[in-house]
Design a protein around this motif. Structure first.
Motif, PDB file in Angstrom:
ATOM      1  N   ASP A   1      -3.498  15.838 -14.314  1.00 23.50           N
ATOM      2  CA  ASP A   1      -4.799  15.313 -14.190  1.00 23.50           C
ATOM      3  C   ASP A   1      -6.000  16.317 -13.445  1.00 23.50           C
ATOM      4  OD1 ASP A   1      -4.195  13.000 -15.375  1.00 23.50           O
ATOM      5  OD2 ASP A   1      -4.636  11.528 -13.548  1.00 23.50           O
ATOM      6  N   ALA A   2      -5.845  17.433 -14.088  1.00 23.35           N
ATOM      7  CA  ALA A   2      -6.903  18.332 -13.519  1.00 23.35           C
ATOM      8  C   ALA A   2      -6.570  18.802 -12.218  1.00 23.35           C
ATOM      9  CB  ALA A   2      -8.129  18.020 -13.840  1.00 23.35           C
ATOM     10  N   SER A   3      -5.604  18.832 -11.398  1.00 25.70           N
ATOM     11  CA  SER A   3      -5.153  19.202 -10.162  1.00 25.70           C
ATOM     12  C   SER A   3      -5.941  20.359  -9.790  1.00 25.70           C
ATOM     13  CB  SER A   3      -3.752  19.512 -10.057  1.00 25.70           C
ATOM     14  OG  SER A   3      -3.108  18.352 -10.309  1.00 25.70           O
ATOM     15  N   PRO A   4      -6.664  20.293  -8.654  1.00 26.94           N
ATOM     16  CA  PRO A   4      -7.501  21.167  -7.824  1.00 26.94           C
ATOM     17  C   PRO A   4      -6.530  22.502  -7.598  1.00 26.94           C
ATOM     18  CG  PRO A   4      -8.214  19.226  -7.178  1.00 26.94           C
ATOM     19  CD  PRO A   4      -6.977  19.041  -7.719  1.00 26.94           C
ATOM     20  N   ASP A   5      -5.243  22.240  -7.218  1.00 29.51           N
ATOM     21  CA  ASP A   5      -4.466  23.222  -6.756  1.00 29.51           C
ATOM     22  C   ASP A   5      -4.379  24.297  -7.882  1.00 29.51           C
ATOM     23  OD1 ASP A   5      -2.388  21.809  -7.983  1.00 29.51           O
ATOM     24  OD2 ASP A   5      -1.356  22.005  -6.135  1.00 29.51           O
ATOM     25  N   GLY A   6      -4.421  23.877  -9.165  1.00 27.87           N
ATOM     26  CA  GLY A   6      -3.836  24.664 -10.279  1.00 27.87           C
ATOM     27  C   GLY A   6      -2.290  24.297 -10.919  1.00 27.87           C
ATOM     28  N   THR A   7      -1.862  23.095 -10.611  1.00 28.14           N
ATOM     29  CA  THR A   7      -0.721  22.744 -11.313  1.00 28.14           C
ATOM     30  C   THR A   7      -0.339  23.176 -12.551  1.00 28.14           C
ATOM     31  OG1 THR A   7      -0.597  20.698  -9.346  1.00 28.14           O
ATOM     32  CG2 THR A   7       1.099  21.002 -11.490  1.00 28.14           C
ATOM     33  N   ALA A   8      -1.239  22.865 -13.283  1.00 29.84           N
ATOM     34  CA  ALA A   8      -1.408  22.920 -14.818  1.00 29.84           C
ATOM     35  C   ALA A   8      -1.219  24.375 -15.362  1.00 29.84           C
ATOM     36  CB  ALA A   8      -2.443  22.375 -15.572  1.00 29.84           C
ATOM     37  N   GLU A   9      -1.764  25.160 -14.474  1.00 29.94           N
ATOM     38  CA  GLU A   9      -1.641  26.854 -14.882  1.00 29.94           C
ATOM     39  C   GLU A   9      -0.210  27.255 -14.678  1.00 29.94           C
ATOM     40  OE1 GLU A   9      -4.803  25.419 -13.782  1.00 29.94           O
ATOM     41  OE2 GLU A   9      -5.150  25.936 -15.833  1.00 29.94           O
ATOM     42  N   VAL A  10       0.245  26.848 -13.631  1.00 29.16           N
ATOM     43  CA  VAL A  10       1.660  27.323 -13.620  1.00 29.16           C
ATOM     44  C   VAL A  10       2.729  26.744 -14.340  1.00 29.16           C
ATOM     45  CG1 VAL A  10       1.463  27.995 -10.692  1.00 29.16           C
ATOM     46  CG2 VAL A  10       2.427  25.588 -11.414  1.00 29.16           C
ATOM     47  N   VAL A  11       2.408  25.562 -14.897  1.00 29.41           N
ATOM     48  CA  VAL A  11       3.186  24.926 -15.751  1.00 29.41           C
ATOM     49  C   VAL A  11       2.935  25.673 -17.136  1.00 29.41           C
ATOM     50  CG1 VAL A  11       3.644  22.751 -17.103  1.00 29.41           C
ATOM     51  CG2 VAL A  11       3.205  22.662 -14.768  1.00 29.41           C
ATOM     52  N   LYS A  12       2.023  25.947 -17.290  1.00 27.30           N
ATOM     53  CA  LYS A  12       1.509  26.786 -18.712  1.00 27.30           C
ATOM     54  C   LYS A  12       2.228  28.104 -18.853  1.00 27.30           C
ATOM     55  CE  LYS A  12      -3.061  24.817 -19.747  1.00 27.30           C
ATOM     56  NZ  LYS A  12      -4.245  25.210 -19.162  1.00 27.30           N
ATOM     57  N   LYS A  13       2.257  28.641 -17.569  1.00 26.29           N
ATOM     58  CA  LYS A  13       2.848  29.920 -17.573  1.00 26.29           C
ATOM     59  C   LYS A  13       4.381  29.891 -17.731  1.00 26.29           C
ATOM     60  CE  LYS A  13       3.258  34.006 -13.954  1.00 26.29           C
ATOM     61  NZ  LYS A  13       2.986  33.971 -12.696  1.00 26.29           N
TER      62      LYS A  13
ATOM     63  N   GLU B   1      -8.803  14.895 -18.071  1.00 28.61           N
ATOM     64  CA  GLU B   1      -9.836  15.706 -17.371  1.00 28.61           C
ATOM     65  C   GLU B   1      -9.937  15.348 -15.820  1.00 28.61           C
ATOM     66  OE1 GLU B   1     -13.322  15.043 -19.876  1.00 28.61           O
ATOM     67  OE2 GLU B   1     -12.459  16.446 -21.449  1.00 28.61           O
ATOM     68  N   SER B   2      -9.585  14.197 -15.402  1.00 27.23           N
ATOM     69  CA  SER B   2      -9.715  14.032 -13.935  1.00 27.23           C
ATOM     70  C   SER B   2      -8.660  12.998 -13.523  1.00 27.23           C
ATOM     71  CB  SER B   2     -11.148  13.236 -13.968  1.00 27.23           C
ATOM     72  OG  SER B   2     -11.151  11.975 -14.485  1.00 27.23           O
ATOM     73  N   LYS B   3      -8.604  12.879 -12.249  1.00 28.96           N
ATOM     74  CA  LYS B   3      -7.565  11.926 -11.742  1.00 28.96           C
ATOM     75  C   LYS B   3      -7.737  10.488 -12.067  1.00 28.96           C
ATOM     76  CE  LYS B   3      -5.092  11.386  -7.434  1.00 28.96           C
ATOM     77  NZ  LYS B   3      -4.678   9.827  -7.575  1.00 28.96           N
ATOM     78  N   LEU B   4      -6.901   9.923 -13.257  1.00 31.41           N
ATOM     79  CA  LEU B   4      -7.100   8.588 -13.508  1.00 31.41           C
ATOM     80  C   LEU B   4      -5.945   7.883 -13.413  1.00 31.41           C
ATOM     81  CD1 LEU B   4      -8.046   9.953 -17.179  1.00 31.41           C
ATOM     82  CD2 LEU B   4      -9.486   8.962 -15.629  1.00 31.41           C
ATOM     83  N   GLY B   5      -4.835   8.117 -12.566  1.00 30.65           N
ATOM     84  CA  GLY B   5      -3.917   7.263 -11.847  1.00 30.65           C
ATOM     85  C   GLY B   5      -2.553   7.346 -12.502  1.00 30.65           C
ATOM     86  N   LEU B   6      -1.549   6.971 -11.856  1.00 30.89           N
ATOM     87  CA  LEU B   6      -0.152   7.139 -12.349  1.00 30.89           C
ATOM     88  C   LEU B   6       0.136   6.038 -13.583  1.00 30.89           C
ATOM     89  CD1 LEU B   6       2.281   8.354 -10.992  1.00 30.89           C
ATOM     90  CD2 LEU B   6       2.819   6.149 -10.311  1.00 30.89           C
ATOM     91  N   GLY B   7      -0.538   4.881 -13.664  1.00 35.74           N
ATOM     92  CA  GLY B   7      -0.346   4.015 -14.608  1.00 35.74           C
ATOM     93  C   GLY B   7      -0.710   4.256 -16.078  1.00 35.74           C
ATOM     94  N   THR B   8      -1.765   4.976 -16.066  1.00 35.20           N
ATOM     95  CA  THR B   8      -2.377   5.321 -17.493  1.00 35.20           C
ATOM     96  C   THR B   8      -1.538   6.507 -17.818  1.00 35.20           C
ATOM     97  OG1 THR B   8      -4.076   6.519 -16.365  1.00 35.20           O
ATOM     98  CG2 THR B   8      -4.570   4.200 -17.425  1.00 35.20           C
ATOM     99  N   ALA B   9      -1.193   7.262 -16.949  1.00 35.44           N
ATOM    100  CA  ALA B   9      -0.342   8.524 -17.196  1.00 35.44           C
ATOM    101  C   ALA B   9       0.943   8.405 -17.695  1.00 35.44           C
ATOM    102  CB  ALA B   9      -0.175   9.422 -15.772  1.00 35.44           C
TER     103      ALA B   9
END
Ligand SMILES: Nc1nc2c(ncn2[C@@H]2O[C@H](COP(=O)(O)OP(=O)(O)OP(=O)(O)O)[C@@H](O)[C@H]2O)c(=O)[nH]1
Ligand SMILES: [Mg+2]
Length: 245
Positions: A49-61, A75-83
């Protein structure tokens, strides 16, 4: 059987992929590698959910040289349930036979993964990694959190009438077929409430629910996302489910 391990993430950069020295030092080992060590054939789906620490970037790599790894970004922190609801639909569409719910923070031991699959093969439709069956345990949690979880589970079990000892557990494996028979779009809860509601729906629909003992540990690194809203929501959900039944 083809499976996918769904891992929602919010600021889990330090837990998600192995850093240098990770093979020797467990605190530098990443959850994705740990999953694949135990279930080499399974895919991993990260929902970030658009983690500010860049989690998605390390995953993409990491995705560049691992075809078993997938990423959905919101796009934003939408919660565990909807994820998870998004992940369940994704798994169903792609023909996976089973799907796991798992946290990124090493509270759930990746070495337990094959035991879940074994139960599924024996005929269970939902396997819950349970802290409150014989052999299950919680370690490192502060007493306050331990008490909250303990009473939440007694409340959920007696309140809903579902014979499940750990209804707030988040380490679970579903036969994806189950998702066709429960109305996922009707679930609007998050966190603990989400876990209680899905278990309740699966059990009420007549599916075989099986609990296996696990040892749950406090998160390895990073900050907790538990908040009071999640607790209140679960509190009001239980009588609602009982009424529904
Ligand atoms: N995508 C997404 N993931 C989330 C969100 N909230 C929590 N998560 C992830 O869901 C998993 C469980 O959340 P945690 O914060 O560990 O919740 P917890 O286990 O109850 O509490 P702590 O371990 O004390 O933090 C972790 O992998 C989180 O990164 C969210 O809003 N969106
Ligand atoms: Mg956690």
């Amino acid at each position: 059987m083809k499976g996918v391990v769904i891992i929602p993430t919010y600021d889990e950069r330090e837990n998600i992929v192995s850093r240098s020295g990770g093979r020797r030092d467990p605190s530098r080992y990443g959850i994705i590698d740990a999953v694949h060590e135990n279930l080499p054939q399974a895919d991993v789906l990260i929902i970030d959910d658009a983690s500010p620490d860049g989690t998605a970037e390390v995953v993409k790599k990491k995705m560049r040289n691992d075809s078993r790894l997938h990423l959905l970004e919101r796009e934003s922190k939408l919660g565990l349930g909807t994820a998870y609801i998004l992940g369940f639909g994704w798994a169903l569409e792609r023909g996976y036979d089973y799907a796991f719910e798992m946290d990124a923070d090493f509270s759930h031991d990746p070495n337990d993964l094959p035991r879940f699959v074994a139960e599924l093969k024996k005929g269970a439709d939902l396997v819950i990694g349970s802290r409150y069956v014989s052999g299950g345990a919680v370690v490192d949690w502060p007493p306050k959190r331990m008490l909250l979880s303990h009473y939440a589970n007694i409340y959920a079990r007696f309140g809903t009438g579902a014979p499940i000892k750990d209804m707030t557990a988040g380490f679970k494996c579903y036969r994806t077929e189950v998702f066709r028979h429960i109305d996922l779009s009707g679930i609007h809860t998050d966190g603990y409430g989400f876990q209680i509601e899905v278990d309740f729906r699966v059990w009420s629909a007549g599916f075989r629910v099986r609990e296996i003992p696990i040892t749950f540990r406090d998160r390895r690194i990073g900050v907790s996302k538990l908040n009071h809203q999640i607790i209140w929501q679960a509190l009001f959900l239980v009588p609602k489910l009982r009424f529904w039944r």
